[in-house]
Design an enzyme around this catalytic site. Sequence first.
Site, PDB file in Angstrom:
ATOM      1  N   CYS A   8       0.819  -1.220   0.000  1.00 13.01           N
ATOM      2  CA  CYS A   8       0.000   0.000   0.000  1.00 13.01           C
ATOM      3  C   CYS A   8       0.853   1.270   0.000  1.00 13.01           C
ATOM      4  O   CYS A   8       0.340   2.348  -0.265  1.00 13.01           O
ATOM      5  CB  CYS A   8      -0.936   0.005   1.201  1.00 13.01           C
ATOM      6  N   HIS A  47      -3.376   7.118   2.510  1.00 13.69           N
ATOM      7  CA  HIS A  47      -3.763   5.821   1.957  1.00 13.69           C
ATOM      8  C   HIS A  47      -5.137   5.466   2.524  1.00 13.69           C
ATOM      9  O   HIS A  47      -5.386   5.614   3.730  1.00 13.69           O
ATOM     10  CB  HIS A  47      -2.727   4.757   2.337  1.00 13.69           C
ATOM     11  N   ASN A  72     -10.229  -0.447  -0.107  1.00 13.71           N
ATOM     12  CA  ASN A  72      -8.766  -0.338  -0.074  1.00 13.71           C
ATOM     13  C   ASN A  72      -8.216  -0.849  -1.409  1.00 13.71           C
ATOM     14  O   ASN A  72      -8.361  -2.022  -1.726  1.00 13.71           O
ATOM     15  CB  ASN A  72      -8.232  -1.181   1.096  1.00 13.71           C
TER      16      ASN A  72
HETATM   17  N1  ACO Z   1     -18.625  -8.552   9.291  1.00 15.89           N
HETATM   18  C1  ACO Z   1     -19.047  -8.778  10.550  1.00 15.89           C
HETATM   19  N2  ACO Z   1     -18.223  -9.063  11.568  1.00 15.89           N
HETATM   20  C2  ACO Z   1     -16.904  -9.141  11.290  1.00 15.89           C
HETATM   21  C3  ACO Z   1     -16.386  -8.915  10.004  1.00 15.89           C
HETATM   22  C4  ACO Z   1     -17.312  -8.623   8.970  1.00 15.89           C
HETATM   23  N3  ACO Z   1     -16.920  -8.372   7.714  1.00 15.89           N
HETATM   24  N4  ACO Z   1     -15.046  -9.032  10.045  1.00 15.89           N
HETATM   25  C5  ACO Z   1     -14.713  -9.317  11.312  1.00 15.89           C
HETATM   26  N5  ACO Z   1     -15.851  -9.386  12.066  1.00 15.89           N
HETATM   27  C6  ACO Z   1     -15.965  -9.673  13.496  1.00 15.89           C
HETATM   28  C7  ACO Z   1     -14.813 -10.472  14.017  1.00 15.89           C
HETATM   29  O1  ACO Z   1     -15.022 -11.859  13.815  1.00 15.89           O
HETATM   30  C8  ACO Z   1     -14.834 -10.087  15.475  1.00 15.89           C
HETATM   31  O2  ACO Z   1     -15.860 -10.834  16.122  1.00 15.89           O
HETATM   32  P1  ACO Z   1     -15.656 -11.419  17.618  1.00 15.89           P
HETATM   33  O3  ACO Z   1     -15.468 -10.202  18.483  1.00 15.89           O
HETATM   34  O4  ACO Z   1     -16.916 -12.149  17.866  1.00 15.89           O
HETATM   35  O5  ACO Z   1     -14.418 -12.265  17.535  1.00 15.89           O
HETATM   36  C9  ACO Z   1     -15.273  -8.633  15.476  1.00 15.89           C
HETATM   37  O6  ACO Z   1     -15.930  -8.432  14.196  1.00 15.89           O
HETATM   38  C10 ACO Z   1     -14.139  -7.647  15.613  1.00 15.89           C
HETATM   39  O7  ACO Z   1     -13.117  -8.007  14.660  1.00 15.89           O
HETATM   40  P2  ACO Z   1     -11.811  -7.159  14.514  1.00 15.89           P
HETATM   41  O8  ACO Z   1     -10.905  -7.776  13.478  1.00 15.89           O
HETATM   42  O9  ACO Z   1     -11.246  -6.903  15.878  1.00 15.89           O
HETATM   43  O10 ACO Z   1     -12.415  -5.797  13.938  1.00 15.89           O
HETATM   44  P3  ACO Z   1     -11.760  -4.370  13.840  1.00 15.89           P
HETATM   45  O11 ACO Z   1     -12.574  -3.377  14.522  1.00 15.89           O
HETATM   46  O12 ACO Z   1     -10.272  -4.396  14.130  1.00 15.89           O
HETATM   47  O13 ACO Z   1     -11.920  -4.050  12.257  1.00 15.89           O
HETATM   48  C11 ACO Z   1     -10.549  -4.053  10.277  1.00 15.89           C
HETATM   49  C12 ACO Z   1     -11.299  -4.892  11.308  1.00 15.89           C
HETATM   50  C13 ACO Z   1     -11.558  -3.201   9.545  1.00 15.89           C
HETATM   51  C14 ACO Z   1      -9.833  -4.963   9.305  1.00 15.89           C
HETATM   52  C15 ACO Z   1      -9.523  -3.135  11.003  1.00 15.89           C
HETATM   53  O14 ACO Z   1      -8.778  -3.881  11.939  1.00 15.89           O
HETATM   54  C16 ACO Z   1      -8.569  -2.454  10.072  1.00 15.89           C
HETATM   55  O15 ACO Z   1      -8.941  -1.581   9.290  1.00 15.89           O
HETATM   56  N6  ACO Z   1      -7.240  -2.755  10.161  1.00 15.89           N
HETATM   57  C17 ACO Z   1      -6.226  -2.060   9.397  1.00 15.89           C
HETATM   58  C18 ACO Z   1      -6.257  -2.376   7.930  1.00 15.89           C
HETATM   59  C19 ACO Z   1      -5.085  -1.715   7.219  1.00 15.89           C
HETATM   60  O16 ACO Z   1      -4.747  -0.586   7.530  1.00 15.89           O
HETATM   61  N7  ACO Z   1      -4.416  -2.397   6.294  1.00 15.89           N
HETATM   62  C20 ACO Z   1      -3.205  -1.856   5.718  1.00 15.89           C
HETATM   63  C21 ACO Z   1      -3.193  -1.846   4.289  1.00 15.89           C
HETATM   64  S1  ACO Z   1      -3.649  -3.378   3.492  1.00 15.89           S
HETATM   65  C22 ACO Z   1      -2.334  -3.856   2.408  1.00 15.89           C
HETATM   66  O17 ACO Z   1      -1.234  -3.459   2.528  1.00 15.89           O
HETATM   67  C23 ACO Z   1      -2.652  -4.850   1.308  1.00 15.89           C
END
Ligand code: ACO
Length: 315
Positions: A113, A241, A271
Site C-alpha cells: 500500500c 492511503h 482499499n
Molecule cells: N462482518 C461482521 N463481523 C466481522 C467482520 C465482517 N466483515 N469481520 C470481522 N468481524 C468480526 C470479528 O469476527 C470479530 O468478532 P468477535 O469479536 O466475535 O471475535 C469482530 O468483528 C471484531 O473483529 P476485529 O478484526 O477486531 O475488527 P476491527 O474493529 O479491528 O476491524 C478491520 C477490522 C476493519 C480490518 C480493522 O482492523 C482495520 O482496518 N485494520 C487495518 C487495515 C489496514 O490498515 N491495512 C493496511 C493496508 S492493506 C495492504 O497493505 C494490502
Amino acid sequence: MSGIKICGMGHYAPPKLMTNEDLTKIVDTSDEWITTRTGIKTRHHCVEETHADMCREAARMALKNAGVAPEEIGACIVATLTPDYLAPSAACLVQRDVGLPNDTVCFDLNGACSGFLFAMHTMECLLAASPRKYGLVIGAEMLSRFINWQDRGTCVLFGDAAGAAVVEWSEEYESIHALLGCHGDSDMLGVTGAGHADPPQIFMHGQPVFKFAVTAVPWCIDQVLARNGRTVDDVDFFVFHQANARIIDLAVRKYRIPEEKYYKNIERYGNTSAASIPTVLSELAQQGRVGSGSRVLLVGFGGGLTWGAALVEFK
Ligand code: ACO
C-alpha cells in the site's frame, strides 16, 4: 536543488460495483458492520478488464492532462502487488499499450500500500540520470482476484483501480524528500506467493495492523514535515492511503486538519493498496481542488510492513 513535480493525473476503475449488500450474500456480515468499522460502501471489481487495461487507461488520462506525449517519457514504474503476469512486468505492458519509446526504463515495484510513494522516490532518482525528464508513475491493483472469500475479516475491504501521475524532473524543483521504511513481517498482513502451495490469497490480522497504522501515520507526517522544514499549515492538502476511514479520522483530529484539506474516497473504492493515493490525487485534480502550485502531503502504510510519506508539488 533538484526534484520532481506532478504535471498531470489520471485514474481508472472498472464499472462493476460490489456493494456491502452483495457481500452479505457471500459471508456473514452486514452493511452496518462494514460501514461503521471501515467506512466502505462499495468497491470496484474487474470482470472482463485486466490489470493492464486499468494501467493503460489511467496512464493515457494522466498524459493527456499533463499535455505530455508518450515519446517524452524517460521511465515508467508501476507500483503493484497484483500484476497480470509476474513477467512481463505491468510496466512493460504500459510501454506496449501506451506507446512509450523502447529505451524507456520500465519496471514494477512492490511496496504494497506504500508502493506509490516508493515509486515516486525511485522515479525522482531515476529521472536525474535520464535523457528525457518526464516519468510515468502508476499505482494499480486487481486485489479482487486474491480475495479469500471464506474470510469475512478481509474480503469486505479490497477493490480494484489504477491511478497514474506524469512527473517532471528539474534542477529547479525541490525534492519530494520521501521518507520510506519497512519492518519485515510475514505474519500480520500480506498476499501469499511462490512459497505457498495454494493459489495466492490476501491474509491480515486487522487489529495489530490497525495499531501499526495509527502509529505510523503521525510519525510519517512529523518526520516528513521536519525533513522539509515545513509545518502542517504549509500543506495545502493531505492525502492518506485509504485503508480505513477511522485511521484517516484519527489523523485528521490529531493535526486539526480542516475538512477542505483532506479527502476520502474509501466509501466508493475500498482499499485499493498502491492505487489508492494516486486515485485520490487524480479525483482531487479533476475536481480542481489541487492544481498548479498545490503542495500535497502523501502518507501511505501497509504490507511489508512498509510506510512512506512525501511532500509533492503540482507544476
Ligand atoms: N462482518 C461482521 N463481523 C466481522 C467482520 C465482517 N466483515 N469481520 C470481522 N468481524 C468480526 C470479528 O469476527 C470479530 O468478532 P468477535 O469479536 O466475535 O471475535 C469482530 O468483528 C471484531 O473483529 P476485529 O478484526 O477486531 O475488527 P476491527 O474493529 O479491528 O476491524 C478491520 C477490522 C476493519 C480490518 C480493522 O482492523 C482495520 O482496518 N485494520 C487495518 C487495515 C489496514 O490498515 N491495512 C493496511 C493496508 S492493506 C495492504 O497493505 C494490502
